[in-house]
Scaffold this motif. Structure first.
Motif, PDB file in Angstrom:
ATOM      1  N   GLU A   1       0.822  -1.211   0.000  1.00  0.00           N
ATOM      2  CA  GLU A   1       0.000   0.000   0.000  1.00  0.00           C
ATOM      3  C   GLU A   1       0.859   1.265   0.000  1.00  0.00           C
ATOM      4  N   ASP A   2       2.159   1.117   0.220  1.00  0.00           N
ATOM      5  CA  ASP A   2       3.055   2.261   0.332  1.00  0.00           C
ATOM      6  C   ASP A   2       3.751   2.516  -0.994  1.00  0.00           C
ATOM      7  N   HIS A   3       3.567   3.713  -1.527  1.00  0.00           N
ATOM      8  CA  HIS A   3       4.190   4.054  -2.811  1.00  0.00           C
ATOM      9  C   HIS A   3       5.697   4.141  -2.640  1.00  0.00           C
ATOM     10  N   VAL A   4       6.410   3.606  -3.602  1.00  0.00           N
ATOM     11  CA  VAL A   4       7.863   3.514  -3.501  1.00  0.00           C
ATOM     12  C   VAL A   4       8.514   4.891  -3.367  1.00  0.00           C
ATOM     13  N   LEU A   5       7.951   5.918  -3.991  1.00  0.00           N
ATOM     14  CA  LEU A   5       8.529   7.252  -3.867  1.00  0.00           C
ATOM     15  C   LEU A   5       8.259   7.840  -2.489  1.00  0.00           C
ATOM     16  N   GLU A   6       7.070   7.634  -1.962  1.00  0.00           N
ATOM     17  CA  GLU A   6       6.748   8.155  -0.635  1.00  0.00           C
ATOM     18  C   GLU A   6       7.520   7.418   0.449  1.00  0.00           C
ATOM     19  N   ALA A   7       7.943   6.193   0.137  1.00  0.00           N
ATOM     20  CA  ALA A   7       8.775   5.437   1.075  1.00  0.00           C
ATOM     21  C   ALA A   7      10.236   5.870   1.024  1.00  0.00           C
ATOM     22  N   GLY A   8      10.556   6.834   0.156  1.00  0.00           N
ATOM     23  CA  GLY A   8      11.925   7.325   0.058  1.00  0.00           C
ATOM     24  C   GLY A   8      12.862   6.389  -0.669  1.00  0.00           C
ATOM     25  N   LEU A   9      12.322   5.546  -1.546  1.00  0.00           N
ATOM     26  CA  LEU A   9      13.138   4.568  -2.256  1.00  0.00           C
ATOM     27  C   LEU A   9      13.217   4.856  -3.749  1.00  0.00           C
ATOM     28  N   GLY A  10      12.998   6.109  -4.111  1.00  0.00           N
ATOM     29  CA  GLY A  10      13.082   6.476  -5.515  1.00  0.00           C
ATOM     30  C   GLY A  10      14.440   6.205  -6.134  1.00  0.00           C
ATOM     31  N   PHE A  11      15.499   6.206  -5.303  1.00  0.00           N
ATOM     32  CA  PHE A  11      16.838   5.944  -5.831  1.00  0.00           C
ATOM     33  C   PHE A  11      16.947   4.531  -6.403  1.00  0.00           C
TER      34      PHE A  11
END
Length: 814
Positions: free
Chosen positions: A688-698
């Motif tokens: 349910e957690d968006h990868v960008l909002e989780a700080g994993l965009g890198f």
């Protein structure tokens, strides 16, 4: 007898409240071609004798969401169907008789606020005012939930069944499902028998809502459904004059609950050691049956009740009831599609909370079946958490003697089960035992959580403050930060993906670019179409056509199912190789010194940089050395074939004496990882957690080409983030934070802690959690005032968007 149809869009097995709810909700979504088959009569297994308590507050936000949905649904069913449900919102009270339980109740009350459930802490005098029959002289405190209630369980199921029929579903009693048929990969139908007749219904969707029959039915299809029936006792008094309407009452310290029942008082028990039932199978004619009385077993509960509720000293006994209910190895029910067989769905194993859970569970499962993905994160109850070995009947019999009672035990952090242990062990388990390891359990694996000192008991002593291993964790933590530590991580899930199209396949399911040179390690996530995180893993390219995926121990089954579902026509073989290799983590600033002592291979940074895997010699054996770190320090994970594991481990220990090697457990590892703000799947990151909002965009490379979730990542990047995952350091050094504590931003509750542990290097408890961020800059987020509510005590918390420890990652790349 009405003969079942020859074809249906979906077939539901079992006519308890769970099956009726699934039928109702599928029909509500427009699935009119739905058939529910009940072997005897509706509710005749467990539903008819359930207590019918409606408690909204559950351990997580989404499970609470499902329970609240149930309560609200049941409030409307009577008007919709004309079937009286007996729902009364008379509230509930849970009382604490110890300081530890009072701490737990205060934490629950805080959690209720976050989940929008009204909960009030009340004094013993206020308890007495609400419940005059109760002895309160030893009550420490209580929590009152005025929106809770109780209902008539059988009529709830009947109302759901009628609602399903009203929308076109077919519900047939007296029809037994003999077997679910399949073609080796997918469900094809069910065979049934009734009144001497037999037949088949063709369908590609089957939902097993079979309760205590569900395990054996699933096993016929190779599906793992670990549950086991236990005897469950309650007593009902004769009518008591002047009883009136009172809230339902839980006294967990005495393993008991009370509810008013038509002018009588019901006393139920969750005794510490339960009695499993049905080990040899359930009688064919079992229907609305009770089990033999065992008053001796129930007597200790009644003796305490006679003090707690003096009416039991004089009231006559109207009914002493013993009936079977299903319990699971972890006290959480099962929902979702079985990983072994497409189209085989499950809603079962409700652990005595089936009435309050089934309304919401039926809704969620119906939406999951209809839409192809869960409506929100349901990992807590996902069937894919079940391990294949857990279908073993001896294991289940032993484990459920404990899990029934754990429902009312103190829910301490880090609590470990004591039954049915030792099933899955590392090759060096005996070595760890000799060195005073204290083990925990994950997915059946015995894992060293901490190491006792010479005169220290090798056992957990639970508390809400620092537990008896806190100093041990500190020592091990500092060994990892300042010297060198050795962890046995053999429980890591290991999945091998190989074949002509392995790279193309993994590129399509991975957010990061895994088309790298052999020997390179890539950290990535596998995303769903919403950009949520389905898997969190590293991918190591072993050769042009072979890759090793390393995943958490608890998610191997889930991750294997995700990969197999998406492999499509690509030629790629997916194999679980977890048991083939042990893993030893050598971590800390002196890790290179130790590695140089055990291997003639060059382990300098130039020869073996971060993110590289290669085969090296260790002692007289071989290992594949992965230069990665989950603790944020210089280190290697050594993957060793199980036949050489003991030798390599012994070699590391012998050489370690010269560099001060310390054996470390997973509690120390978690302390280090949270200082580094490394995410933990199932807590900090979920589907349910968006990868960008989780700080994993890198770890997402949208420029590499198409992959699952790419469009969602691009949309979110353009629209902006609505929330951010922050790391927090609590400013009071004695505060302890674990999970689900409320986060306040500028005095307002905005979220909960996703995970927490003590950061011994940073000098305080460290927490992670999402906070709203729409329209806010990084500076705005970081200058807000944050507090974390720990059982009603607000503790200041310093936020950070970058790791509080070594934010440039220089140490692990050294």
């Amino acid at each position: 007898m009405k003969r079942p149809p020859e074809h249906a869009r979906a077939v539901i097995i079992g006519g308890g409240v769970s099956g009726c709810s699934v039928a109702y909700h599928l029909a509500k979504l427009g699935w009119t071609d739905v058939v529910l088959l009940e072997r005897k009569r509706l509710t005749s297994g467990t539903t008819w004798h359930a207590a019918g308590l409606i408690g909204q507050l559950r351990p997580s936000q989404n499970l609470t969401r499902l329970a609240k949905y149930s309560r609200n649904l049941y409030a409307t069913l009577e008007e919709e169907t004309g079937v009286a449900t007996g729902l009364r919102l008379n509230g509930s009270i849970s009382v604490a008789l110890t300081d530890h339980r009072w701490e737990e109740l205060r934490r629950q009350a805080t959690l209720a606020k976050v989940f929008d459930v009204e909960a009030n802490l009340i004094t013993p005098d206020e308890v007495k005012a609400l419940y005059s029959w109760l002895t309160t002289d030893d009550v420490v405190g209580a929590v009152h939930l005025p929106g809770d209630g109780q209902c008539d369980p059988a009529n709830i199921a009947m109302a759901l069944a009628k609602g399903a029929r009203m929308r076109g579903a077919t519900i047939l009693e007296g029809v037994k499902v003999e077997r679910v048929t399949d073609d080796g990969a997918c469900v094809t139908g069910v065979t049934w028998s009734a009144e001497g007749e037999t037949g088949t219904i063709k369908t590609d969707v089957v939902i097993n809502c079979g309760g205590m029959w569900g395990r054996d039915l699933a096993a016929q299809s190779g599906v793992t459904l670990p549950l086991h029936a236990c005897e469950h006792f309650y007593l009902v008094t004769e009518p008591i004059e002047g009883l009136g309407t009172v809230p339902s009452l839980r006294v967990p310290d005495e393993c008991s609950y009370y509810k008013e029942d038509a002018g009588k008082m019901l006393l139920g028990a969750f005794e510490p050691r339960a009695k499993p039932w049905g080990m040899g199978g359930i009688p064919e004619d079992f229907e609305f049956d009770s089990l033999p009385e065992d008053f001796e077993h129930f007597e200790p509960i009644l003796e305490q009740a006679m003090h707690r509720m003096p009416m039991f000293q004089t009231a006559g006994i109207h009914t002493f009831f013993n009936g079977p209910e299903s319990f699971t190895p972890d006290d959480r029910y099962y929902l979702g599609e079985a990983p072994e067989l497409r189209g085989y769905w499950v809603a079962a194993g409700y652990n005595s909370i089936g009435i309050v859970s089934s309304g919401g569970a039926g809704m969620a499962l119906a939406e999951w079946i209809d839409g192809g993905e869960p409506p929100f994160d349901l990992w807590d109850v996902d069937i894919r958490r079940a391990q294949p070995f857990q279908r073993n009947r001896r294991y289940l019999k032993d484990r459920v003697t404990e899990t029934l009672g754990l429902l009312y035990a103190d829910h301490y952090p880090y609590r470990q089960p004591v039954t049915a242990r030792g099933v899955r062990r590392s090759p060096v388990h005996a070595h760890l035992t000799e060195r005073d390891a204290v083990f925990g359990e994950t997915a059946g694996w015995e894992r060293a959580n901490w190491f006792a000192t010479e005169r220290q008991a090798r056992e957990y002593r639970y508390d809400w403050a620092g537990q008896n291993w806190f100093a041990n964790q500190k020592t091990e933590h500092h060994a990892l930060r300042e010297g060198v530590g050795l962890l046995d991580m053999s429980s890591f899930g290991k999945i091998r993906v190989e074949g002509r199209d392995a790279c193309r396949f993994l590129q399509r399911v991975s957010g990061n670019d895994v088309d790298v040179a052999p020997g390179r390690i890539v950290y990535t996530q596998m995303l769903n179409d919403r950009g949520g995180i389905e898997c969190d893993l590293t991918v190591t390219r072993l050769s042009e056509t072979a890759f090793l995926l390393v995943v958490p121990a608890a998610t191997v089954v889930r991750d294997m199912a995700w990969l197999r579902r998406h492999v499509g026509d690509e030629f790629a073989v997916i194999t679980d190789v977890t048991a083939q290799e042990a893993v030893f983590s050598v971590m800390g600033p002196k890790a290179r010194d130790l590695m140089a002592r055990v291997s003639p291979d060059d382990v300098t940074n130039a020869a073996h940089p971060f993110g590289m895997a290669r085969e090296i010699e260790v002692g007289m054996g071989l290992a594949r050395a992965h230069r990665v770190s989950y603790v944020g320090e210089l280190g290697w994970e050594l993957y060793v074939s199980v036949d050489q594991a003991a030798h390599v481990f012994e070699t590391l220990l012998e050489a370690g004496d010269a560099v001060g090697l310390t054996l470390c457990g997973l509690h120390a590892m978690d302390s280090c990882r949270i200082e580094k703000a490394f995410r933990h799947f199932g807590h900090d990151i979920t589907d349910e957690d968006h990868v960008l909002e989780a700080g994993l965009g890198f770890a997402v490379k949208t420029g590499k080409g198409d992959f699952i979730g790419r469009d969602a990542v691009l949309r979110k990047a353009e629209a902006g983030l609505s929330r951010r995952l922050l790391q927090f350091r609590l400013t009071e050094p004695d505060a302890m934070v674990f999970h689900n504590e409320a986060i306040l931003k500028d005095g307002k509750v905005v979220s909960v802690v996703t995970s927490g542990n003590y950061g011994h290097t940073l000098g305080g408890a460290i927490a992670m959690g999402y906070v709203p961020s729409a329209g806010e800059s990084d500076a705005d987020l970081l200058t807000a005032r944050y507090e974390i509510d720990i059982g009603g005590r607000l503790v200041r918390a310093e936020p950070s968007l970058t790791p509080l420890y070594d934010p440039t990652h220089a140490r692990m790349r050294a």
